[in-house]
Write an enzyme that holds these catalytic residues in place. Structure first.
Site, mmCIF file in Angstrom:
data_model
loop_
_atom_site.group_PDB
_atom_site.id
_atom_site.type_symbol
_atom_site.label_atom_id
_atom_site.label_comp_id
_atom_site.label_asym_id
_atom_site.label_seq_id
_atom_site.Cartn_x
_atom_site.Cartn_y
_atom_site.Cartn_z
ATOM 1 N N ASP A 95 0.827 -1.202 0.000
ATOM 2 C CA ASP A 95 0.000 0.000 0.000
ATOM 3 C C ASP A 95 0.864 1.255 0.000
ATOM 4 O O ASP A 95 2.051 1.213 0.319
ATOM 5 C CB ASP A 95 -0.931 0.019 1.227
ATOM 6 C CG ASP A 95 -0.173 0.104 2.544
ATOM 7 O OD1 ASP A 95 0.836 -0.600 2.698
ATOM 8 O OD2 ASP A 95 -0.588 0.890 3.421
ATOM 9 N N GLU A 189 0.074 -1.229 5.585
ATOM 10 C CA GLU A 189 1.132 -0.828 6.520
ATOM 11 C C GLU A 189 0.985 0.633 6.901
ATOM 12 O O GLU A 189 1.209 1.014 8.044
ATOM 13 C CB GLU A 189 2.511 -1.062 5.890
ATOM 14 C CG GLU A 189 3.678 -0.906 6.855
ATOM 15 C CD GLU A 189 4.277 0.502 6.926
ATOM 16 O OE1 GLU A 189 5.169 0.723 7.745
ATOM 17 O OE2 GLU A 189 3.848 1.402 6.150
HETATM 18 ZN ZN LIG Z 1 6.882 2.237 4.074
#
Ligand SMILES: [Zn+2]
Length: 435
Positions: A95, A189
């Protein structure tokens, strides 16, 4: 301008494939979204996951698959080490940050950068080396940027591309030694949830490496410890025309709490290195009820507790001066400094340092003023230091990456694989739990 040299012939040989992959991956919109209702938070991450699985299959890595939560997992069998040797993990996140536009990324490659200001075609965005001194070490490098209106997504597609280029090379070359490798590409993340559904048992690695750092040669074994605090102030709301001696504005009290916090210390803009901070990043509400959200950070857990106590005392003093108002104070733990977990598994960072030296780099050990998937993974029992990617100015429309440094990251992964077949590391793994 002479072209900048690569860190090694290996890095140079990996660069064309890596750059190809990188440009393909950044075009997929994988921006994650806070307050998710499922994993991953956005469907674009699944698009990239499917692309990576098919490329891993093409590379001959038949077991690659996309799991129900949007994690790509794959493995590579060992070469040059007895079976029963260590299993080592490589991790990057798919992401990109919600902090800057992430849709419609058009990567641009600026060959043999001459040291001048780079003017991007959209939104008047400029990369000025006077404002970004890290650029000055990259004279003659091939730099990749977005087009000015989006982030680039080097965070962390530089890491994804480095792992993909390295494992494709390892899979194609039966001479390159490596341990049993496990590969994972994680979703979400950037909203702090990349490790939350990570199946450590299934992954089965002794230790792992996130490829999610920045400057060439950086090796990070320390992150902030982090909590988020939500302050809710309750006031008394009355029609403003009839409010004399009655209205108690929660919104004004909330603003007063922020104004009463230290600003010349303990703020992100006035601290650096190992100093922590209290960072109110959102205020909202009405005269009746207002909310302040703050993140609190430090490398030391005890100092973190003291910062939280200071925030609580400040809020209680401000609100306590008005008997008709009341306060709720909610602390949510986010992640912990990974240092103590990595101190207990010194072979993880030792092997990474060896790999960087084999690539001709001097490892730079610096604490990260942030967290990684490795913060939580290390706490969950998978020691996971962080290795550089060659990307810079993350989460902004000025984000850029050096092709030479990304190639050095991929080459470091191949060196790391070799290091993990050396007898002393195989022995260290055998002596330390799972192998
Ligand atoms: Zn990163």
């Amino acid at each position: 301008m002479a072209p900048a040299p690569y860190t090694s012939a290996l890095a140079e040989s990996l660069a064309p494939d890596l750059l190809d992959r990188f440009q393909r991956y950044v075009r997929v919109d994988t921006q994650s979204r806070p307050q998710r209702t499922g994993s991953p938070s956005t469907p674009g991450q699944l698009d990239l996951g499917r692309l990576l699985v098919s490329e891993l299959h093409e590379a001959g890595i038949a077991d690659a698959f996309l799991d129900d939560n949007g994690y790509v997992v794959a493995s590579l069998h060992p070469v040059g080490v007895e079976s029963g040797g260590p299993t080592i993990g490589l991790i990057a996140h798919m992401d990109t940050s919600p902090a800057a536009p992430g849709k419609g990324v058009e990567p641009l490659v600026h060959r043999e950068w001459d040291g001048g200001v780079i003017e991007l075609p959209r939104e008047g965005t400029r990369l000025d080396p006077a404002a970004m001194p890290e650029m000055n070490a990259k004279l003659g490098h091939d730099l990749v940027t977005g087009s000015g209106d989006t982030l680039l997504g080097a965070d962390d597609k530089a890491g994804v591309a480095a792992i993909m280029a390295a494992v494709a090379r390892l899979a194609a070359d039966p001479q390159l030694p490596r341990p049993h490798l496990r590969i994972a590409f994680t979703p979400d993340e950037e909203i702090g949830l990349g490790a939350s559904l990570f199946d450590i048992e299934r992954f089965g690695a002794l230790c792992a490496y996130t490829i999610d750092g920045s400057e060439l040669g950086q090796l990070q074994d320390e992150t902030f410890s982090a909590v988020e605090v939500t302050l809710t102030v309750h006031g008394v709301d009355v029609h403003p025309g009839y409010a004399t001696d009655k209205l108690v504005s929660a919104l004004r009290l909330a603003a007063r709490i922020i104004a009463a916090l230290p600003a010349d210390t303990l703020a992100p803009e006035t601290t650096s290195g190992r100093e922590g901070f209290i960072h109110p990043y959102s205020i909202s509400g009405t005269p009746g009820q207002a909310q302040v959200t703050a993140i609190v950070r430090d490398f030391d857990d005890e100092r973190l507790e003291r910062h939280v106590a200071l925030l609580k005392r400040t809020a209680a003093d401000v609100v306590g001066a008005e008997p008709r108002a009341s306060l709720e104070f909610d602390v949510k733990p986010q992640y912990r400094n990974m240092r103590r977990h990595l101190d207990a598994a010194p072979y993880a960072t030792d092997a990474a340092e060896e790999a960087m030296r084999a690539e001709g780099l001097d490892p730079i050990r610096v604490p990260i003023r942030g967290g990684t998937d490795g913060s939580l993974l290390s706490e969950m029992g998978l020691p996971t230091p962080n290795i550089f990617t060659g990307g810079h100015e993350f989460h902004s429309v000025r984000e850029w990456a050096s092709v030479q440094d990304m190639a050095a990251s991929a080459a470091t992964i191949i060196r790391l694989a070799e290091v993990w077949t050396r007898p002393q590391f195989v022995a260290a793994a055998a002596n330390n739990g799972r192998s």
